[in-house]
Design an enzyme around this catalytic site. Structure first.
Site, PDB file in Angstrom:
ATOM      1  N   GLU A  86       1.045  -1.342  -0.143  1.00 12.65           N
ATOM      2  CA  GLU A  86       0.268   0.233   0.127  1.00 12.65           C
ATOM      3  C   GLU A  86       1.150   1.283  -0.007  1.00 12.65           C
ATOM      4  O   GLU A  86       1.903   1.457   0.861  1.00 12.65           O
ATOM      5  CB  GLU A  86      -0.799  -0.161   1.090  1.00 12.65           C
ATOM      6  CG  GLU A  86      -1.614   1.511   1.542  1.00 12.65           C
ATOM      7  CD  GLU A  86      -2.511   0.979   1.655  1.00 12.65           C
ATOM      8  OE1 GLU A  86      -3.324   2.015   2.198  1.00 12.65           O
ATOM      9  OE2 GLU A  86      -3.119   0.090   3.011  1.00 12.65           O
ATOM     10  N   GLU A 139     -11.919  -3.789   4.290  1.00 13.69           N
ATOM     11  CA  GLU A 139     -12.152  -3.703   5.898  1.00 13.69           C
ATOM     12  C   GLU A 139     -13.127  -2.213   5.855  1.00 13.69           C
ATOM     13  O   GLU A 139     -12.871  -1.679   6.786  1.00 13.69           O
ATOM     14  CB  GLU A 139     -11.258  -3.397   6.746  1.00 13.69           C
ATOM     15  CG  GLU A 139     -10.522  -1.920   6.687  1.00 13.69           C
ATOM     16  CD  GLU A 139      -9.401  -1.543   7.675  1.00 13.69           C
ATOM     17  OE1 GLU A 139      -8.651  -0.408   8.146  1.00 13.69           O
ATOM     18  OE2 GLU A 139      -8.599  -2.913   8.458  1.00 13.69           O
ATOM     19  N   CYS A 170      -7.084   1.091   2.833  1.00 11.13           N
ATOM     20  CA  CYS A 170      -7.433   2.211   3.342  1.00 11.13           C
ATOM     21  C   CYS A 170      -7.362   3.009   1.636  1.00 11.13           C
ATOM     22  O   CYS A 170      -8.293   4.122   1.507  1.00 11.13           O
ATOM     23  CB  CYS A 170      -7.309   3.603   4.492  1.00 11.13           C
ATOM     24  SG  CYS A 170      -7.449   2.115   5.728  1.00 11.13           S
TER      25      CYS A 170
END
Length: 639
Positions: A33, A368, A237
């Protein structure tokens, strides 16, 4: 799921037989990420920061189009500089710099770039410089490119002359004879005139595997040396973004770099998108890892707007009227990866230089996410279409950010309802959690979704952290029939710009450090098997959560690999059932990682902890002493 103390036989107490079961061939991989400057200023090898003048205050409050740039007037030169957007190289890359050279003086007038905390170069290596220029005045303008240190010493240089006729790309090679850091790149005009400047780039020729627009060789090799079976990308994210407008869109990341759409990073900096989906797929291919791209589930991150700080829910769903187009984007991604060259998106892959499909098998939907009606509706819309149109693709779903709680429970309920093939569990917990949850997957229902442990870490980079992770990884192997994949997270962090701790690999501009956690991951990943052998290791009747073991077989080589963890304070005797293993060979290798529980490897010190490799006689397996605070990996040659 219930938590129980790990039975040291390597399985539940109910099963005393020594048997073999097939486990996932994709068990241990990596998760990338772009946080902590893992991409720009890290794995992506570009040395110029803000190369196309697209930084803005929306990235960071004190940033603007000239962040990392300096206006250079020297030797009595003077003129003006401005940022324009009227006639860009491409509409997706709207800003460029306009340089009006009224007098070039003796040394030239122009700009310099400080890179990411300075530009680091190595003696004997070559660097590819390129720039898009538009000569806006009648006469050609000589341009000098230099790498300089703070004292003005030149470490590499090149010259060229501009041409009229619109935007043109200029390429030069800078040869460097000395190793240095903290350099700046100078681009200087040597005669009066007007120049539009964009997409200023400096790339080491020595990228990983020599790939154009490629990766920093040492960091990419560090990942390759883990021998991961898969790589999840680009987040995290990052995927669902900070609000709907910040959602990561894969189509913005392919094609010529000057035509890609840059944007703010959810971790509060900027994504040049130079490292895009094509580069991710190529890297996976280069290191033999199956690609696992993740797309947003039609909703933004529940922490959008920083709501994690105040406990709010920032999750927003795409308008339902936009979902058909969004779902088509997901289908187009699969076509881009696997489609023939005469398909629309397969043709774009081929145009980028890769006519052969990437053999995509997995696609993740969501990360998530907060389990809301907005999420569930949009996930199901995407999932149903992908399942119907591409039954060959295994979809990975999500069950929230924690190993327990309402999102986790609701996520599993939803996964069971839809019969999702694999769900993604995340946990960042204290070391004690990993020890007490060793039996977590022993009781999972084998008839329901398999598990991808997409993100886990034990909140530290000390040896004790790594050993508790190792103890848990023995349970992942033991339950490799229900745990399909697992990846430590985060993978990379620039030591000067960490957004999150701990990380597997820390780096600066010149080097990287293998944390103890890295060595644990490597010892497991390079010693994977495809079958698990039960009830091989015992600890003389001792039951203690700090002791753990596993035994796997690699059918390709016939090798048997035994892993034994002691996260406790005292050495312990273990016995390995040689008869059950039917071992014929006396040849084996022992890798052992041990030390003091609070030892760690850092960038600024010599390595304290590295695995020690030695020859090993299998006769000693009858009574092997496991040192305190250690991981032992014994690989017995099969044939």
């Amino acid at each position: 799921m219930a938590t129980t103390v790990f039975a040291q036989s390597g399985n539940s107490e109910k099963d005393k037989s020594t048997t073999t079961k097939t486990i996932s061939p994709d068990l241990f991989g990596v998760f990338f990420e772009d946080l902590s400057y893992a991409a720009d200023g890290g794995l992506y090898a570009e040395l110029v920061q803000n190369r196309s003048f697209e930084y803005s205050a929306s990235d960071k409050k004190d940033w603007n189009s000239l962040t990392a740039w300096e206006y250079i007037t020297q030797g009595y030169s003077y003129g003006t500089l401005s940022i324009e957007s009227a006639h860009p190289v491409h509409p997706n890359n709207p800003h460029y710099l306009l340089l009006n050279i009224e007098d070039s003086g003796q040394e030239g007038l122009g700009i310099s770039n400080s890179g990411y905390d300075g530009i680091t170069v190595k003696a004997g290596e070559q660097y590819n410089f390129s720039v898009y220029l538009q000569q806006l005045s009648p006469n050609p303008i000589p341009v000098t490119v230099q790498l300089r240190d703070k004292k003005g010493t030149v470490y590499g240089a090149a010259t060229f002359i501009t041409e009229s006729g619109g935007w043109k790309k200029y390429n030069n090679v800078l040869t460097v004879n000395q190793t240095a850091d903290s350099l700046k790149l100078f681009v200087l005009a040597k005669k009066p005139g007007k120049l539009a400047i964009d997409e200023v780039s400096l790339f080491p020729q020595n990228t990983f595997k020599g790939e154009a627009n490629g990766l920093r060789a040492d960091l990419a090799q560090a990942i390759a040396d883990l021998q991961p079976k898969f790589m999840r990308f680009p987040g995290g994210c990052l995927v669902h973004g900070d609000g709907l407008g910040n959602m990561y869109r894969w189509k913005n990341t392919i094609g010529p770099v000057e035509q890609r759409i840059q944007q703010r990073n959810i971790w509060n900096y900027h994504q040049s998108i130079g490292l895009g989906f094509y580069e991710y797929f190529r890297f996976c291919e280069d290191i033999g890892a199956k690609p696992l791209p993740v797309v947003a589930a039609g909703v933004s991150c529940q922490n959008s707007g920083g709501t994690w700080r105040i406990g709010g829910i920032g999750q927003k769903g795409l308008p339902l009227t936009d979902m058909q187009g969004y779902i088509q984007d997901v289908l187009d991604l699969i076509e881009y990866a696997n489609g023939p060259v005469n398909s629309k998106w397969g043709a774009q892959r081929a145009a980028a230089g890769h006519p052969k499909p990437f053999n995509l098998q997995y696609v993740g939907i969501g990360n998530e996410d907060k389990q809301t009606d907005d999420f569930r509706l949009r996930f199901k819309m995407i999932y149903d279409v992908v399942k119907a149109k591409h039954p060959e693709i295994t979809v990975v779903g999500t069950v929230g950010p924690s190993p327990s709680g309402d999102d986790y429970d609701q996520g599993w309920k939803f996964a069971n309802l839809l019969n999702i093939p694999i769900v993604d569990e995340h946990f960042y917990e204290r070391p004690e959690w990993f020890l007490s949850n060793n039996a977590r997957y022993d009781t999972y229902n084998r008839k329901k979704s398999e598990v991808y442990i997409g993100e886990y870490a034990s909140q530290g980079n000390d040896l004790i952290n790594a050993l508790t992770e190792a103890a848990f990884m023995t349970s992942i192997e033991r339950n490799g029939d229900v745990v399909r994949m697992a990846s430590y997270a985060p993978l990379l962090a620039n030591s000067k710009h960490t957004s999150w701790n701990p990380n597997l690999i820390y780096f600066n501009n010149s080097k990287w450090v293998p944390t103890v956690n890295y060595y644990v991951q490597q010892l497991f990943s390079v010693n994977q098997g495809d079958s698990y052998i039960r009830n091989v290791v015992t600890f003389n009747g001792i039951t203690d959560s700090t002791l753990a073991a596993s035994c796997v077989k690699d059918s390709r080589t016939g090798d048997i690999i035994i892993k034994i963890v002691n996260a406790g304070t005292t050495a312990t005797s273990s016995k390995i059932d040689l008869k059950a293993l039917n071992i014929q060979s006396k040849k084996a290798k022992l890798n052992i990682l041990k030390g003091n529980p609070n030892d760690k490897n850092t960038l600024n010190e010599p390595l304290k902890l590295v695995p020690i490799v030695s020859d090993f006689d299998t006769k000693t397996l009858n009574n092997y002493t496991v040192p305190a605070y250690s991981l032992s990996v014994i690989r017995i040659k099969g044939r």
